[in-house]
Design an enzyme around this catalytic site. Sequence first.
Site: not given
Length: 418
Positions: A246, A251, A293, A365
């Site tokens: 995150a 987002k 994780d 991305c």
Amino acid sequence: MRNLQKLAAGILEEVLAGAALHQVLPQRVQQLQTPGERGALQDVVYGSLRQLGRLDCWLEALLERPLTDPQLGWLLRVAIYQLAYTRAPAHAVVHNAVTAAGEGWRRGLANAVLRNFQRRRAELDQLAAERPSARWSHPDWWIAKLQAQHPAHWQGILEAGLLHPPFTLRVNARHGDVAEYLQRLSEAGHPARQTGADAVTLDKAVSVHGLPGFDEGRVSVQDAGAQWAARLLDAQPGERVLDACAAPGGKTGHILERADVALTALDVDPARLARVQENLDRLHLRASLVAGDASNPEAWWDGQPFDRILADVPCSASGVVRRNPDIKWLRRPEDIAQFAAQQAVMLEALWRLLAPGGTLLYATCSVFHEENDGQVQAFLTRHADDAVRRLLPEVLSNGSLLPDAEHDGFYYALLQKT
């Protein structure tokens, strides 16, 4: 300017040796006293890294033999960048670089190289145009990969990587709409335009604390392409949502602005989770923050399935190189396969946490096939006998949002456990 040149040269040397630009630059910026000096240093460093392939080509052509002094080489690259791409007076750039070069042969070489650059500029431009790594200022292997994977768009992707990134905001829908905020920007003297459902892009970057309502959580800085994530995930009120990987929380905040959900923000780095909390505090929103994780849910998951999962996985960041120009010079071809292997493990692990009927948004991305559609197709092949369906948003071409003047490069794939 001399101090700025030496500082910029030192940053380039340190970053190209493997240090992270986002860690090195803030430390050096603190050595300058005024906002103008700090802004100039940042512009020169980022610009030099964006155009490094061209600067390397020019410097090589200007030298009779390879340089044995790396520090002088970085100083000359910075000065050449200033001569070619900034409005700094040429005489001041040359004078300060020659002075900063030191004594003896270094001083004479610096003067000769920079004077020759000015005299031979047209010739040097032609030379750079004939060498792909100089023309596009990306590594040769990167260019070849884009040509193979995006035969119709590779030049546009490379051109976008050399642009200054747009300064885009996300309007918090809980506090108004885009039209209203554009009016507030206009009244504050900040010309802007709408570039997405919740996105406005300013003509010129400004200090965030000078933006109307920023400190009160009315807007956040977020690329228009990144804003697609929350809209595609489309979390509904009351649902249980996981935002995996995150940090720094852009987002996360957008998901919560759009709907009242029970959101878990997961990140492997506790220090980066603190950034998520800072963003949520400014927005006056709440989430459950978990350090863990995503590849190993057993260590942190409570066993309750999620209705929606945003799998914003680690990747090469090849779609955001204009914001992180050091990446293209530090990445190696073998890194892409390593990222793809990590993504496959993470995707399988997170899929197990999804409730029947739920949706998982796989996001990167990156612009490289191995991390994007190749990854998703491999997942669908492995799960050919399972109840999984890929939803294809009509607004995206096969999931890819290629970088352009308006936004960075992203990939999205929406998977439903039917």
